[in-house]
Design a protein around this motif. Structure first.
Motif, PDB file in Angstrom:
ATOM      1  N   ARG A  62     -15.713  -9.387  13.104  1.00  0.00           N
ATOM      2  CA  ARG A  62     -16.903  -9.432  12.253  1.00  0.00           C
ATOM      3  C   ARG A  62     -18.047  -8.622  12.870  1.00  0.00           C
ATOM      4  O   ARG A  62     -18.807  -7.961  12.160  1.00  0.00           O
ATOM      5  CB  ARG A  62     -17.340 -10.878  12.020  1.00  0.00           C
ATOM      6  CG  ARG A  62     -16.363 -11.674  11.158  1.00  0.00           C
ATOM      7  CD  ARG A  62     -16.971 -12.985  10.694  1.00  0.00           C
ATOM      8  NE  ARG A  62     -17.191 -13.925  11.775  1.00  0.00           N
ATOM      9  CZ  ARG A  62     -16.282 -14.769  12.245  1.00  0.00           C
ATOM     10  NH1 ARG A  62     -15.053 -14.777  11.724  1.00  0.00           N
ATOM     11  NH2 ARG A  62     -16.561 -15.609  13.220  1.00  0.00           N
ATOM     12  N   ALA A  63     -18.186  -8.686  14.197  1.00  0.00           N
ATOM     13  CA  ALA A  63     -19.231  -7.907  14.870  1.00  0.00           C
ATOM     14  C   ALA A  63     -18.996  -6.408  14.680  1.00  0.00           C
ATOM     15  O   ALA A  63     -19.939  -5.650  14.423  1.00  0.00           O
ATOM     16  CB  ALA A  63     -19.270  -8.256  16.355  1.00  0.00           C
ATOM     17  N   ARG A  64     -17.739  -5.973  14.812  1.00  0.00           N
ATOM     18  CA  ARG A  64     -17.436  -4.551  14.620  1.00  0.00           C
ATOM     19  C   ARG A  64     -17.727  -4.115  13.188  1.00  0.00           C
ATOM     20  O   ARG A  64     -18.212  -3.004  12.957  1.00  0.00           O
ATOM     21  CB  ARG A  64     -15.976  -4.277  14.997  1.00  0.00           C
ATOM     22  CG  ARG A  64     -15.694  -4.423  16.486  1.00  0.00           C
ATOM     23  CD  ARG A  64     -14.371  -3.799  16.877  1.00  0.00           C
ATOM     24  NE  ARG A  64     -13.232  -4.506  16.323  1.00  0.00           N
ATOM     25  CZ  ARG A  64     -12.609  -5.516  16.899  1.00  0.00           C
ATOM     26  NH1 ARG A  64     -13.055  -5.984  18.060  1.00  0.00           N
ATOM     27  NH2 ARG A  64     -11.556  -6.079  16.341  1.00  0.00           N
ATOM     28  N   LEU A  65     -17.431  -4.992  12.232  1.00  0.00           N
ATOM     29  CA  LEU A  65     -17.728  -4.669  10.838  1.00  0.00           C
ATOM     30  C   LEU A  65     -19.235  -4.490  10.634  1.00  0.00           C
ATOM     31  O   LEU A  65     -19.673  -3.548   9.954  1.00  0.00           O
ATOM     32  CB  LEU A  65     -17.201  -5.778   9.916  1.00  0.00           C
ATOM     33  CG  LEU A  65     -15.686  -5.848   9.719  1.00  0.00           C
ATOM     34  CD1 LEU A  65     -15.315  -7.135   8.997  1.00  0.00           C
ATOM     35  CD2 LEU A  65     -15.187  -4.648   8.930  1.00  0.00           C
ATOM     36  N   LEU A  66     -20.023  -5.394  11.200  1.00  0.00           N
ATOM     37  CA  LEU A  66     -21.473  -5.313  11.034  1.00  0.00           C
ATOM     38  C   LEU A  66     -22.046  -4.070  11.713  1.00  0.00           C
ATOM     39  O   LEU A  66     -22.946  -3.407  11.181  1.00  0.00           O
ATOM     40  CB  LEU A  66     -22.131  -6.569  11.602  1.00  0.00           C
ATOM     41  CG  LEU A  66     -21.890  -7.865  10.814  1.00  0.00           C
ATOM     42  CD1 LEU A  66     -22.455  -9.058  11.568  1.00  0.00           C
ATOM     43  CD2 LEU A  66     -22.517  -7.774   9.427  1.00  0.00           C
ATOM     44  N   ARG A 162     -11.475  -2.266  13.004  1.00  0.00           N
ATOM     45  CA  ARG A 162     -10.348  -2.097  13.921  1.00  0.00           C
ATOM     46  C   ARG A 162     -10.677  -1.203  15.115  1.00  0.00           C
ATOM     47  O   ARG A 162      -9.876  -1.105  16.046  1.00  0.00           O
ATOM     48  CB  ARG A 162      -9.143  -1.521  13.166  1.00  0.00           C
ATOM     49  CG  ARG A 162      -8.635  -2.404  12.031  1.00  0.00           C
ATOM     50  CD  ARG A 162      -7.243  -1.983  11.571  1.00  0.00           C
ATOM     51  NE  ARG A 162      -7.206  -0.628  11.078  1.00  0.00           N
ATOM     52  CZ  ARG A 162      -7.438  -0.275   9.806  1.00  0.00           C
ATOM     53  NH1 ARG A 162      -7.762  -1.204   8.917  1.00  0.00           N
ATOM     54  NH2 ARG A 162      -7.359   0.974   9.426  1.00  0.00           N
ATOM     55  N   VAL A 163     -11.817  -0.531  15.101  1.00  0.00           N
ATOM     56  CA  VAL A 163     -12.244   0.336  16.201  1.00  0.00           C
ATOM     57  C   VAL A 163     -13.590  -0.168  16.702  1.00  0.00           C
ATOM     58  O   VAL A 163     -14.503  -0.411  15.900  1.00  0.00           O
ATOM     59  CB  VAL A 163     -12.363   1.808  15.746  1.00  0.00           C
ATOM     60  CG1 VAL A 163     -12.981   2.670  16.836  1.00  0.00           C
ATOM     61  CG2 VAL A 163     -11.002   2.347  15.345  1.00  0.00           C
ATOM     62  N   ASN A 164     -13.728  -0.335  18.021  1.00  0.00           N
ATOM     63  CA  ASN A 164     -15.000  -0.817  18.557  1.00  0.00           C
ATOM     64  C   ASN A 164     -16.028   0.310  18.602  1.00  0.00           C
ATOM     65  O   ASN A 164     -15.696   1.497  18.495  1.00  0.00           O
ATOM     66  CB  ASN A 164     -14.804  -1.457  19.935  1.00  0.00           C
ATOM     67  CG  ASN A 164     -14.323  -0.476  20.982  1.00  0.00           C
ATOM     68  OD1 ASN A 164     -14.957   0.533  21.263  1.00  0.00           O
ATOM     69  ND2 ASN A 164     -13.165  -0.766  21.572  1.00  0.00           N
ATOM     70  N   GLU A 165     -17.279  -0.077  18.777  1.00  0.00           N
ATOM     71  CA  GLU A 165     -18.376   0.883  18.721  1.00  0.00           C
ATOM     72  C   GLU A 165     -18.262   1.958  19.793  1.00  0.00           C
ATOM     73  O   GLU A 165     -18.519   3.142  19.537  1.00  0.00           O
ATOM     74  CB  GLU A 165     -19.709   0.154  18.862  1.00  0.00           C
ATOM     75  CG  GLU A 165     -20.924   1.073  18.804  1.00  0.00           C
ATOM     76  CD  GLU A 165     -22.231   0.349  19.072  1.00  0.00           C
ATOM     77  OE1 GLU A 165     -23.298   0.937  18.824  1.00  0.00           O
ATOM     78  OE2 GLU A 165     -22.179  -0.802  19.550  1.00  0.00           O
ATOM     79  N   ARG A 166     -17.879   1.583  21.003  1.00  0.00           N
ATOM     80  CA  ARG A 166     -17.826   2.560  22.088  1.00  0.00           C
ATOM     81  C   ARG A 166     -16.762   3.616  21.820  1.00  0.00           C
ATOM     82  O   ARG A 166     -16.975   4.805  22.084  1.00  0.00           O
ATOM     83  CB  ARG A 166     -17.576   1.849  23.410  1.00  0.00           C
ATOM     84  CG  ARG A 166     -18.748   0.979  23.853  1.00  0.00           C
ATOM     85  CD  ARG A 166     -18.461   0.244  25.142  1.00  0.00           C
ATOM     86  NE  ARG A 166     -18.232   1.159  26.260  1.00  0.00           N
ATOM     87  CZ  ARG A 166     -17.857   0.765  27.471  1.00  0.00           C
ATOM     88  NH1 ARG A 166     -17.661  -0.524  27.718  1.00  0.00           N
ATOM     89  NH2 ARG A 166     -17.686   1.649  28.440  1.00  0.00           N
ATOM     90  N   ASN A 167     -15.620   3.219  21.292  1.00  0.00           N
ATOM     91  CA  ASN A 167     -14.586   4.209  20.973  1.00  0.00           C
ATOM     92  C   ASN A 167     -15.016   5.097  19.812  1.00  0.00           C
ATOM     93  O   ASN A 167     -14.757   6.306  19.809  1.00  0.00           O
ATOM     94  CB  ASN A 167     -13.268   3.511  20.657  1.00  0.00           C
ATOM     95  CG  ASN A 167     -12.569   2.994  21.894  1.00  0.00           C
ATOM     96  OD1 ASN A 167     -13.086   3.105  22.999  1.00  0.00           O
ATOM     97  ND2 ASN A 167     -11.384   2.423  21.726  1.00  0.00           N
ATOM     98  N   ALA A 168     -15.672   4.502  18.819  1.00  0.00           N
ATOM     99  CA  ALA A 168     -16.166   5.303  17.702  1.00  0.00           C
ATOM    100  C   ALA A 168     -17.189   6.323  18.184  1.00  0.00           C
ATOM    101  O   ALA A 168     -17.171   7.491  17.766  1.00  0.00           O
ATOM    102  CB  ALA A 168     -16.772   4.394  16.638  1.00  0.00           C
ATOM    103  N   SER A 169     -18.072   5.902  19.097  1.00  0.00           N
ATOM    104  CA  SER A 169     -19.076   6.819  19.623  1.00  0.00           C
ATOM    105  C   SER A 169     -18.442   7.938  20.440  1.00  0.00           C
ATOM    106  O   SER A 169     -18.843   9.098  20.340  1.00  0.00           O
ATOM    107  CB  SER A 169     -20.084   6.055  20.491  1.00  0.00           C
ATOM    108  OG  SER A 169     -20.814   5.133  19.718  1.00  0.00           O
TER     109      SER A 169
END
Length: 462
Positions: A62-66, A162-169
């Motif tokens: 849910r945190a990753r979605l937000l 499904r992907v965390n913020e650090r990997n997306a960045s």
């Protein structure tokens, strides 16, 4: 009761028992959010730790979605500001057929500037409302736009949690450095990283993204290195307890040379009798010795002394040794008493400002420095210390002195009408609908944003 697993292939067994297989319908689908377990179910299973893990897994998704929604929302606001600048900078004067630009600029140039200022004003608004920095707002918008355009698979997985913020960045940072029209390189980059972005830890993924980017980049590394050298820079970062970090970004060979030099000399010194410093301490001392040795040579020229001038505010009782109230180093903050006394002891490259021990009123402004600003500018730097733009920490001595009420409209050149503003916030105040107000009775100042948000001026940080 559903069993949640990160496995996406093969059979799932309970507790490793080869006879107990899970029904595929009981497995969590990729991107599906695990719901909290009911209390009655916890009493049945008696597995409080399993419930906590399951709950945390759901919270993580849910945190990753937000976070992904926030990235998308920020990008949408800034994109809309560029497309429709009027709410942020006012009506477009170029729509008037009789309009002539006082600076002789073309309609296209003026409209481009309006879009740029609108985006800046919107970014400042979002920074205040979200409690983050303007640079973070711009970075998140840029990352969202980059992923949406160049890495649609990673973007879709990011939006699905499904992907965390650090990997997306990390993916966005690397994809943004690929050539602007190299769509084939974008597609290869996205394809090769879409899976690992969902499974690798941030550190490993960052390394993999960099390797994949180099592999798919259509341009030879020699050409890229020539351009990258132009980006070399340094950064200063205040740290707690009178410490600070100094980062250098330059070519790898020079950094490795300094690192190996520091390591070799640190080990040599560590082997000497009576040496009590650790290797880490010695490495830091060796590097700083190299830098300060060069500074000591340059201080023979007056021009260098002017550039090196730094202000230090010292309570007078501290300087006399009757109190231990900390001094303030301009651009950093509180420093230890011994350092303050040493710096205020007569070095010509330091500007000393003595304050009253009770009221804090300025008692004396040292004028022994090579280049002395006007008294009013010095006072504004003491009073405000940093840029008065919302959330800005740029030192007042590196800012413009802004007339809150413009000179052309009757604004006085007085401390009640002046405040330091960095170039970025000066432009926003002058050319957007952000307005700075002041209560003449109390001296309190506040900003009002284009969306009518009232933002008090931040108090001095030190």
């Amino acid at each position: 009761m559903k069993i949640y697993s990160n496995r996406i292939d093969g059979d799932a067994r309970i507790d490793g028992d080869p006879e107990l297989f899970l029904d595929p319908s009981d497995l969590l689908e990729p991107g599906e959010i695990p719901p909290p377990l009911e209390l009655a179910e916890l009493e049945t299973t008696g597995a409080a730790h399993e419930a906590a893990i399951t709950e945390l897994e759901g919270i993580g998704v849910r945190a990753r979605l937000l976070i992904a929604d926030e990235y998308a929302g920020i990008a949408n606001v800034l994109r809309d500001a560029a497309a429709s600048p009027d709410p942020w900078v006012g009506p477009d004067p170029t729509q008037d057929h009789a309009w002539l630009d006082p600076q002789g600029r073309s309609t296209a140039v003026v409209r481009a500037e309006r879009r740029n200022i609108a985006v800046r004003a919107a970014a400042l608004e979002l920074a205040v409302r979200l409690g983050i920095s303007e640079s973070m707002v711009r970075t998140r918008a840029a990352h969202a736009d980059t992923l949406r355009e160049r890495c649609p698979q990673i973007w879709e997985a990011f939006r699905a949690g499904r992907v965390n913020e650090r990997n997306a960045s990390s993916a966005a940072q690397q994809a943004a450095t690929l050539p602007a029209r190299s769509t084939d390189a974008w597609a290869k980059f996205d394809e090769q990283l879409a899976g690992s972005a969902q499974t690798l830890a941030p550190g490993k993924f960052r390394t993999r993204a960099r390797v994949v980017r180099d592999r798919v980049h259509p341009e030879h590394i020699d050409e890229r290195h020539k351009r990258a050298k132009d980006e070399r820079n340094t950064w200063f970062q205040p740290e707690p307890d009178g410490m600070a970090s100094f980062t250098v970004f330059t070519t790898a060979d020079k950094v490795m040379l300094v690192q190996r030099y520091a390591e070799a000399h640190a080990r040599h010194l560590r082997a000497q009798d009576g040496e009590e410093r650790t290797l880490a301490q010695l490495r830091a001392d060796v590097v700083l010795d190299l830098i300060t040795r060069g500074m000591s040579i340059r201080t023979e020229t007056s021009a260098w002394r002017a550039r090196a001038s730094v202000a230090i505010t010292v309570p007078v009782m501290t300087l006399l040794g009757h109190d231990d109230e900390p001094a303030t180093l301009d651009g950093y903050g509180p420093i230890d008493t011994d350092t303050a006394r040493r710096l205020a002891g007569g070095a010509s490259s330091w500007v000393r400002i003595l304050t009253h021990p009770v009221t804090g009123t300025v008692l004396d402004v040292d004028r022994t420095a090579y280049r002395v600003p006007k008294a009013l500018q010095r006072w504004l730097g003491v009073r405000d210390q940093v840029c008065t733009g919302p959330g800005c920490l740029r030192s007042a001595r590196d800012c413009d002195i802004d007339h809150r009420l413009d000179w052309q409209y009757g604004g006085k050149t007085a401390d009640t009408n002046l405040s330091p503003l960095c170039e970025r916030h000066h432009v926003i105040k002058t050319k957007s609908k952000w307005v700075l107000y002041r209560d003449e009775a109390t001296g309190a100042k506040w900003w009002v944003s284009p969306t009518a948000l009232k933002v008090p001026v931040d108090p001095p940080p030190f």
